[in-house]
Design an enzyme around this catalytic site. Sequence first.
Site, PDB file in Angstrom:
ATOM      1  N   ARG A  95       0.630  -1.501  -0.139  1.00  0.00           N
ATOM      2  CA  ARG A  95       0.420   0.098   0.261  1.00  0.00           C
ATOM      3  C   ARG A  95       0.662   1.308  -0.421  1.00  0.00           C
ATOM      4  O   ARG A  95       0.285   2.287  -0.065  1.00  0.00           O
ATOM      5  CB  ARG A  95      -1.202  -0.026   1.670  1.00  0.00           C
ATOM      6  CG  ARG A  95      -2.116  -0.983   1.125  1.00  0.00           C
ATOM      7  CD  ARG A  95      -3.216  -1.202   2.485  1.00  0.00           C
ATOM      8  NE  ARG A  95      -2.362  -1.668   4.032  1.00  0.00           N
ATOM      9  CZ  ARG A  95      -2.705  -1.747   4.528  1.00  0.00           C
ATOM     10  NH1 ARG A  95      -3.803  -1.781   4.831  1.00  0.00           N
ATOM     11  NH2 ARG A  95      -2.306  -2.875   5.918  1.00  0.00           N
ATOM     12  N   HIS A 129      -1.902  -5.669  -3.598  1.00  0.00           N
ATOM     13  CA  HIS A 129      -3.093  -4.714  -3.199  1.00  0.00           C
ATOM     14  C   HIS A 129      -2.804  -3.333  -5.268  1.00  0.00           C
ATOM     15  O   HIS A 129      -3.124  -2.547  -5.372  1.00  0.00           O
ATOM     16  CB  HIS A 129      -1.893  -3.976  -2.105  1.00  0.00           C
ATOM     17  CG  HIS A 129      -3.491  -2.624  -2.144  1.00  0.00           C
ATOM     18  ND1 HIS A 129      -4.530  -3.090  -1.774  1.00  0.00           N
ATOM     19  CD2 HIS A 129      -2.997  -1.168  -2.221  1.00  0.00           C
ATOM     20  CE1 HIS A 129      -5.492  -1.483  -1.464  1.00  0.00           C
ATOM     21  NE2 HIS A 129      -4.482  -0.695  -1.956  1.00  0.00           N
ATOM     22  N   LYS A 191     -16.591   5.893  -2.250  1.00  0.00           N
ATOM     23  CA  LYS A 191     -16.221   6.077  -0.800  1.00  0.00           C
ATOM     24  C   LYS A 191     -15.023   6.865  -0.635  1.00  0.00           C
ATOM     25  O   LYS A 191     -14.224   6.934  -1.544  1.00  0.00           O
ATOM     26  CB  LYS A 191     -15.258   4.727   0.004  1.00  0.00           C
ATOM     27  CG  LYS A 191     -13.822   4.046  -0.255  1.00  0.00           C
ATOM     28  CD  LYS A 191     -13.284   2.742   0.672  1.00  0.00           C
ATOM     29  CE  LYS A 191     -12.528   3.053   0.839  1.00  0.00           C
ATOM     30  NZ  LYS A 191     -10.961   1.889   0.564  1.00  0.00           N
ATOM     31  N   THR A 224      -8.166  -4.423   8.912  1.00  0.00           N
ATOM     32  CA  THR A 224      -9.031  -3.873   9.952  1.00  0.00           C
ATOM     33  C   THR A 224     -10.373  -3.888   9.654  1.00  0.00           C
ATOM     34  O   THR A 224     -11.113  -4.160   9.833  1.00  0.00           O
ATOM     35  CB  THR A 224      -8.612  -2.494  10.420  1.00  0.00           C
ATOM     36  OG1 THR A 224      -9.250  -1.566   9.194  1.00  0.00           O
ATOM     37  CG2 THR A 224      -7.232  -2.342  10.974  1.00  0.00           C
ATOM     38  N   GLY A 226     -12.313  -2.042   7.872  1.00  0.00           N
ATOM     39  CA  GLY A 226     -13.268  -1.081   8.094  1.00  0.00           C
ATOM     40  C   GLY A 226     -13.857   0.180   7.144  1.00  0.00           C
ATOM     41  O   GLY A 226     -15.091  -0.150   7.416  1.00  0.00           O
TER      42      GLY A 226
END
Length: 292
Positions: A95, A129, A191, A224, A226
């Site tokens: 990332r 990623h 998002k 996580t 999220g």
Amino acid sequence: MSQISVISGTTSEDLAKKIANKIKANLVKSEIRIFPDGESKITLIGKISKKRSIVIQSIFPPVDTNLVQTLSLITKAKENSSQVDVVIPYMGYARQDREFLPGEIVTMKVLGKLFKGAGASKITVVDIHSLIGLKYFSTKTENVTAIPDLVKYFKKLRLKNPLIISPDQGGKERAKEFAVELDSDYIALEKARDRKTGKVKIKTKDLSEVKNRDLILVDDMISTGGSLIKATQFLKKQKCKRIYVACTHALLMNDAEKKIKKAGVTSIISTNTIPGKTSKVDISNTIAKAIM
């Protein structure tokens, strides 16, 4: 002895064993001793081929420790083999592929130099990623996808009229590829993430097409959770049926699995790039084909 040695790091022991069996290679295992100060001492058990070695090690938490162990394995393999190929099923630091905020270090650029210096001839990763990160590697690289393997699992579930959903626009192509394999359709949510706080907000408005349908949220990795939790909470309000999660790499940090299921996800399905309760999909055959 086989002319190929598979050198297994401790993070990918089961996967390395399966790959070694598939390509009929000699398996060399690692014994790790961690000293009180955190240093790793690695001892290899088995004979390393003089011709070709394949180091297999995922770089998941503790990321720095597993990265140093991986580089150590490559260095030792290079002392014995003329060709050292490296399989990183899960590539940590992927990332950090660009300078998002002023002063940030692009760590993938650092990794590119480290892997070359250690002696890697080729690096194979699974659903990294960001492909941008691989551009910093002067060593030959290849990214393979676990999507066909994940789709095979979901075909066995025989879901009725499932809809594939990407939790963000960045994963739109992944969702499309998954949908084509499953013979379904797909959408991508919008998002917004605050770069400083990491907080995620769903910008998409009402979605009539999800009503009364089983959904498969597709992502490359879950850290996580999220983004997936926000997406699940939003989709539940749209009166969908069951929500499944399909991902290649399930890190599931900070009790993420429990939080994701509490949000309304029926099941999380991941691959064995990272071993765990959710890693129900084996990708050893896909990797074996790529390295041979």
